[in-house]
Enzyme design. Structure first.
Site, PDB file in Angstrom:
ATOM      1  N   HIS A 122     -20.283 -13.407 -76.306  1.00  0.00           N
ATOM      2  CA  HIS A 122     -21.527 -13.723 -77.261  1.00  0.00           C
ATOM      3  C   HIS A 122     -21.336 -15.554 -77.801  1.00  0.00           C
ATOM      4  CE1 HIS A 122     -23.133  -9.723 -76.677  1.00  0.00           C
ATOM      5  NE2 HIS A 122     -21.738  -9.339 -76.201  1.00  0.00           N
ATOM      6  N   ASN A 130     -26.999  -4.210 -76.733  1.00  0.00           N
ATOM      7  CA  ASN A 130     -27.155  -5.753 -75.741  1.00  0.00           C
ATOM      8  C   ASN A 130     -28.641  -5.171 -75.083  1.00  0.00           C
ATOM      9  OD1 ASN A 130     -25.134  -6.694 -75.618  1.00  0.00           O
ATOM     10  ND2 ASN A 130     -24.287  -5.569 -73.959  1.00  0.00           N
TER      11      ASN A 130
HETATM   12  C1  HEM Z   1     -22.045  -1.309 -75.233  1.00  0.00           C
HETATM   13  C2  HEM Z   1     -21.094  -2.626 -75.140  1.00  0.00           C
HETATM   14  C3  HEM Z   1     -21.220  -3.355 -75.812  1.00  0.00           C
HETATM   15  C4  HEM Z   1     -21.836  -3.712 -76.956  1.00  0.00           C
HETATM   16  C5  HEM Z   1     -23.355  -3.834 -77.046  1.00  0.00           C
HETATM   17  C6  HEM Z   1     -21.956  -5.180 -77.300  1.00  0.00           C
HETATM   18  C7  HEM Z   1     -22.492  -6.434 -78.133  1.00  0.00           C
HETATM   19  C8  HEM Z   1     -21.796  -7.586 -78.481  1.00  0.00           C
HETATM   20  C9  HEM Z   1     -22.608  -8.995 -79.582  1.00  0.00           C
HETATM   21  C10 HEM Z   1     -24.263  -7.901 -79.468  1.00  0.00           C
HETATM   22  C11 HEM Z   1     -22.367  -9.184 -79.503  1.00  0.00           C
HETATM   23  C12 HEM Z   1     -21.823 -10.378 -80.603  1.00  0.00           C
HETATM   24  C13 HEM Z   1     -22.814 -10.335 -81.971  1.00  0.00           C
HETATM   25  C14 HEM Z   1     -22.713 -11.614 -82.854  1.00  0.00           C
HETATM   26  O1  HEM Z   1     -24.176 -11.571 -82.404  1.00  0.00           O
HETATM   27  O2  HEM Z   1     -22.591 -12.317 -83.390  1.00  0.00           O
HETATM   28  C15 HEM Z   1     -20.452  -8.709 -79.602  1.00  0.00           C
HETATM   29  C16 HEM Z   1     -19.935  -9.650 -79.374  1.00  0.00           C
HETATM   30  C17 HEM Z   1     -18.364  -8.868 -79.263  1.00  0.00           C
HETATM   31  N1  HEM Z   1     -18.096  -8.148 -78.954  1.00  0.00           N
HETATM   32 FE1  HEM Z   1     -18.880  -6.825 -78.210  1.00  0.00          FE
HETATM   33  N2  HEM Z   1     -20.181  -5.139 -77.130  1.00  0.00           N
HETATM   34  C18 HEM Z   1     -19.509  -4.632 -75.926  1.00  0.00           C
HETATM   35  C19 HEM Z   1     -18.125  -3.518 -75.613  1.00  0.00           C
HETATM   36  C20 HEM Z   1     -17.148  -4.263 -76.511  1.00  0.00           C
HETATM   37  C21 HEM Z   1     -16.042  -3.605 -76.997  1.00  0.00           C
HETATM   38  C22 HEM Z   1     -15.918  -2.465 -75.572  1.00  0.00           C
HETATM   39  C23 HEM Z   1     -15.703  -4.945 -76.839  1.00  0.00           C
HETATM   40  C24 HEM Z   1     -14.240  -4.853 -77.625  1.00  0.00           C
HETATM   41  C25 HEM Z   1     -12.979  -3.684 -77.227  1.00  0.00           C
HETATM   42  C26 HEM Z   1     -16.135  -6.118 -77.444  1.00  0.00           C
HETATM   43  C27 HEM Z   1     -16.281  -6.798 -78.220  1.00  0.00           C
HETATM   44  C28 HEM Z   1     -16.133  -8.148 -78.982  1.00  0.00           C
HETATM   45  C29 HEM Z   1     -16.288  -9.154 -79.333  1.00  0.00           C
HETATM   46  C30 HEM Z   1     -14.900  -9.106 -79.998  1.00  0.00           C
HETATM   47  C31 HEM Z   1     -17.107  -9.605 -79.740  1.00  0.00           C
HETATM   48  C32 HEM Z   1     -16.998 -11.047 -80.619  1.00  0.00           C
HETATM   49  C33 HEM Z   1     -17.312 -10.734 -82.357  1.00  0.00           C
HETATM   50  C34 HEM Z   1     -16.997 -11.838 -83.119  1.00  0.00           C
HETATM   51  O3  HEM Z   1     -16.671 -13.245 -82.934  1.00  0.00           O
HETATM   52  O4  HEM Z   1     -17.923 -12.199 -84.284  1.00  0.00           O
HETATM   53  N3  HEM Z   1     -17.623  -5.629 -77.332  1.00  0.00           N
HETATM   54  N4  HEM Z   1     -20.564  -7.921 -78.943  1.00  0.00           N
END
Ligand code: HEM
Length: 793
Positions: free
Chosen positions: A165, A238
């Site tokens: 993202h 999402n």
């Molecule tokens: C239903 C599944 C998931 C959804 C809906 C989702 C949604 C998101 C969204 C919207 C962001 C962006 C947030 C922003 O705008 O700063 C994000 C970032 C991220 N997501 Fe997910 N994600 C999912 C699954 C996962 C999983 C399973 C992991 C790890 C085990 C994960 C790890 C991360 C990480 C590390 C970031 C970066 C955050 C940052 O650097 O600020 N995500 N995710």
């Protein structure tokens, strides 16, 4: 004469011992008063009354409020009695019970109007053009602290981008509760109708890097930070309600598979490559999500026209501690609208910032994007009877099974002041919940609860990123966490532990009444009895809902899904991977598998992949109209929709053209006058109008619709004008032509059959009468009736 020993209270500012008798403390000095007041606090807490209640299961359900005692004055908690000696820098004494670091963003917003240039430490800079040299031609001197500060800061301007993202766009706004949800939750935003909670929202793509294009085929992040009066609640979702995997253990694998391949760093922001399809074809639980990602949902027209979903099942918890399960959905007032693939590809070249620009411009022009928040609420007992497992992030709860209830609306009405400070530094985390919201045992969610804060520690450079203004809550923060890189808060007093008596027990444990309480598991399944690395059995049904999604789409949407699978697989270099994917699709839809196979030269369909579950439970619904993009056409508004009005020498401006433009603008549409070159254009009436776009800088595919007025045919001598017309037509967008404008259509090879609702061809006299029909089709979903594969035009 023997020296008289001083009374024990005569040295109140001492830091190394105290009197045996507290009454002997001298209180004619501020330091003595402070010591006496601290003594009073400590004495008021002869023991820790929480201790007895810390043991046993039942006590765990009802934690008590921590003991706390009010100090006689603010002096008791002060670090120093010299705090009364304020300066412009130190300010005044700490106000009782206040955390002044937590205020609106006004506290940190900087306005340089009328101000001179300074160093970071506030000294005015006399010369910002030259480094300090030994003579005009001499060497630059190490002494030049102004040059070194400026360049050093510049050298460190970038921070690591998000691991996923990375590319995103954000906006401020508010959430307004319309239907209180107090029956189900004590969460602050849902307590009264009309209650307004500030929010910051960030939309994003997932796979691409920070500078990648907006219109890649990808999932879009839809992350909402609610600054509630009980702390921050982040609904990090999402634009699709399901996910590729079921367990966080697989997230690094998924992301490694979709990101550019590590040996050559290609392709950027695209899933159409070997490693992605290798991985997903070996992970059949991804099939449902693949249907969504291959659908037009993955190429939205705008952030404003996307749904949002929290994906996981959450819990709502009310005042009595009763809980229900909940799914969160955002529904755009503008309806769900997408691009088509050819259009998305072209836009990514002409305007990689297409979605960012659209959001920014809509807000600047007052067409504030809006969504309804809807919830699906169900009990654990109901969930137990569903044909799927509600802990499985690859499953939806169909709307036909559990209806949606609207509880409020989201309005985005303010762009950030500074992209980096706000949109880049904002840190969302699924762990940020408030009392009244709780997690389910979804194993994907569990990994997320850990992962976000963990990654932000390195992305934002240390443990105090919660103090960055965009991340700080609007409520006060009080705990005993201290220090770390870039700490902003200056904590008064000596106490940074709990229990304490020296600070009157503060900050005290909030207890069950106010504090966040985890809902204990209610229903105990047989297989919850021991530690195990395994999935629940229903997680093995990988195809029922993939089929439900595909079969709920309209015919054009199904064709787009087939074409997307075919395109992506055509980019795979290993035939065995293509074949494996087609074999997997056969379990979801033979019809789809056949179409994909045909388009990528697989003559003989491979045998279906072996299934993890041979006999899935009978689904509650086999068709869900709500899964089609066409189900939510929106409110028909054309606000912020972009219309190209072709102009060329001799355009009949006063014969309908001016009136059509005026009516569109009145409705909030953005009308651009497009010609071969920007600048003056002579009209048929002998007037001059200003073309504010050209076929080169605003090609047709950047617009939602096209107007070809009488007299504009001179523009068609530019072949780029004809390209624009063909693109608008091919992408099934509406065209309004009248008078000689219709000749441009003919030159572009477009026939008017009279059966295409999106193609309105009129006489000049009729143009004004038909404008409302044009506005109607502009605000409606595209009519794909004219679409052919391959395209005729
Ligand atoms: C239903 C599944 C998931 C959804 C809906 C989702 C949604 C998101 C969204 C919207 C962001 C962006 C947030 C922003 O705008 O700063 C994000 C970032 C991220 N997501 Fe997910 N994600 C999912 C699954 C996962 C999983 C399973 C992991 C790890 C085990 C994960 C790890 C991360 C990480 C590390 C970031 C970066 C955050 C940052 O650097 O600020 N995500 N995710």
């Amino acid at each position: 004469m023997a020296k008289k020993s001083p009374p024990s209270g005569s040295a109140p500012a001492r830091t190394d011992s105290g009197p045996a008798d507290p009454a002997s403390e001298t209180t004619d000095h501020a330091a003595g008063i402070k010591k006496a007041q601290v003594q009073e606090l400590a004495a008021a807490m002869p023991h820790n009354p929480l201790k007895a209640g810390e043991h046993g299961f039942d006590n765990g359900l009802e934690p008590l409020t921590g003991p706390h005692v009010a100090a006689a004055s603010g002096v008791a908690g002060a670090s120093t009695v010299s705090e009364i000696n304020g300066t412009d820098k130190t300010g005044s004494v700490g106000v009782e019970g206040l955390n002044a670091a937590i205020e609106s963003l006004d506290r940190v917003r900087v306005d340089a109007s009328g101000r001179g240039l300074t160093t970071n430490f506030g000294a005015f800079i006399a010369d910002n053009q030259n480094s300090l040299k030994f003579g005009t031609r001499g060497p630059v001197l190490l002494e030049d602290f102004i040059l070194r500060e400026k360049v050093t800061h510049f050298d460190h301007e970038r921070i690591p981008e998000r691991i996923v993202h990375a590319r995103g766009s954000g906006a401020h706004g508010f959430f307004e509760c319309t239907e209180p949800l107090t029956r189900y939750t004590r969460a602050a935003p849902f307590q009264q109708a009309g209650k307004v909670t500030p929010v910051f929202v960030r939309f994003s793509t997932v796979a691409g890097e920070r500078g990648s294009k907006d219109t890649a085929r990808d999932v879009r992040g839809f992350a909402v930070k609610f600054y509630t009066d009980q702390g921050n609640w982040d609904l990090v979702g999402n634009n699709m309600p399901v996910f590729f995997i079921q367990d966080a253990m697989k997230f690094p694998d998924l992301v490694h598979a979709v990101k550019p391949e590590p040996h050559h760093g290609m392709p950027q922001a695209a899933s159409a490559h070997d490693t992605f399809w290798d991985f997903v074809s070996l992970m059949p639980e991804s099939t449902h999500m693949l249907m969504w990602v291959m659908s037009d949902r993955a190429i939205p027209r705008s952030f404003r026209t996307m749904q949002g979903f929290a994906v996981h099942t959450f819990r709502l918890v009310n005042d009595a501690g009763d809980s229900v399960f909940c799914k969160f959905h955002w529904q755009p007032h503008a309806g769900t609208h997408s691009l088509v693939w050819d259009e998305a590809v072209k836009i990514s070249g002409a305007d990689p910032d297409f979605h960012r620009r659209d959001l920014w411009e809509a807000i600047e022009s007052g067409a504030y994007p809006q969504w309804d928040l809807q919830v699906q609420v169900f009990t654990e007992e109901e969930a137990d009877r569903f044909s799927f497992d509600i802990l499985d992030a690859t499953k939806i709860v169909p709307e036909e099974l559990v209806p949606l209830q609207t509880v409020g609306r989201l309005v985005l009405n303010r762009n950030p002041d500074n992209f980096f400070a706000e949109t880049e530094q904002v840190a969302f985390c699924t762990a940020n919940v408030v009392p009244g919201i709780d997690f389910s045992n979804d194993p994907l969610l569990a990994g997320r609860i850990h992962s976000y804060h963990d990654t932000q520690l390195s992305r934002l450079g240390g443990p105090n990123f919660h103090e960055i203004p965009i991340n700080a809550p609007i409520v006060q923060v009080h705990n005993n966490q201290r220090d770390g890189i870039h700490r902003q808060a200056i904590h008064r007093g000596a106490v940074a532990y709990e229990p304490n008596s020296l600070a009157g027990g503060c900050p005290f444990q909030a207890g069950a009444g106010h504090g966040f309480m985890t809902v204990p598991a209610r229903l105990r399944a047989r297989d919850e009895a021991a530690k195990v690395r395994a999935k629940p059995e229903l997680f093995a049904d990988h195809y029922t809902q993939a089929r439900l999604f595909y079969e709920s789409q309209s015919a054009p949407e199904q064709a787009h899904i087939a074409a997307a699978f075919a395109f992506e697989l055509s980019k795979v270099t290993v035939p065995a991977v293509r074949e494996r994917m087609v074999a997997s699709l056969r379990n979801a839809s033979d019809d789809l598998a056949r179409q994909v196979a045909d388009q990528i030269g697989i003559g003989q369909l491979p045998a279906p992949l072996p299934r993890a579950m041979e006999q899935p439970r009978k689904p509650e619904v086999t068709r869900s109209p709500a899964l089609s993009l066409l189900f939510r056409p929106g409110n028909g508004s054309v606000a912020a929709r972009k219309v190209a009005l072709f102009v060329g020498p001799g355009v009949a401006w006063n014969a309908g053209c001016a009136a059509v433009r005026e009516r569109l603008v009145e409705q909030g549409a953005v009308v651009r006058c497009v010609a071969s070159r920007i600048g003056p254009v002579r009209t048929a009436d002998g007037e001059t109008l200003d073309a504010d776009a050209s076929f080169a800088n605003e090609p047709g595919y950047l617009f939602d619709a096209l107007v070809l007025p009488d007299g504009c045919e001179s523009a068609a001598s530019d072949a780029r004008a004809l390209d624009s017309v063909r693109d608008v037509y091919r992408h099934c967008k509406s065209i309004f032509a009248w008078g000689t404008g219709a000749k441009v259509l003919a030159r572009a090879g477009i026939a008017n059959t009279g059966e295409d609702a999106g193609l309105i061809v009129a006489t000049t006299a009729d143009a004004a009468r038909l404008i409302d029909r044009f506005i109607g089709v502009l605000g409606a979903p595209r009519d794909f009736g004219r679409e052919t594969d391959p395209p005729r035009v």
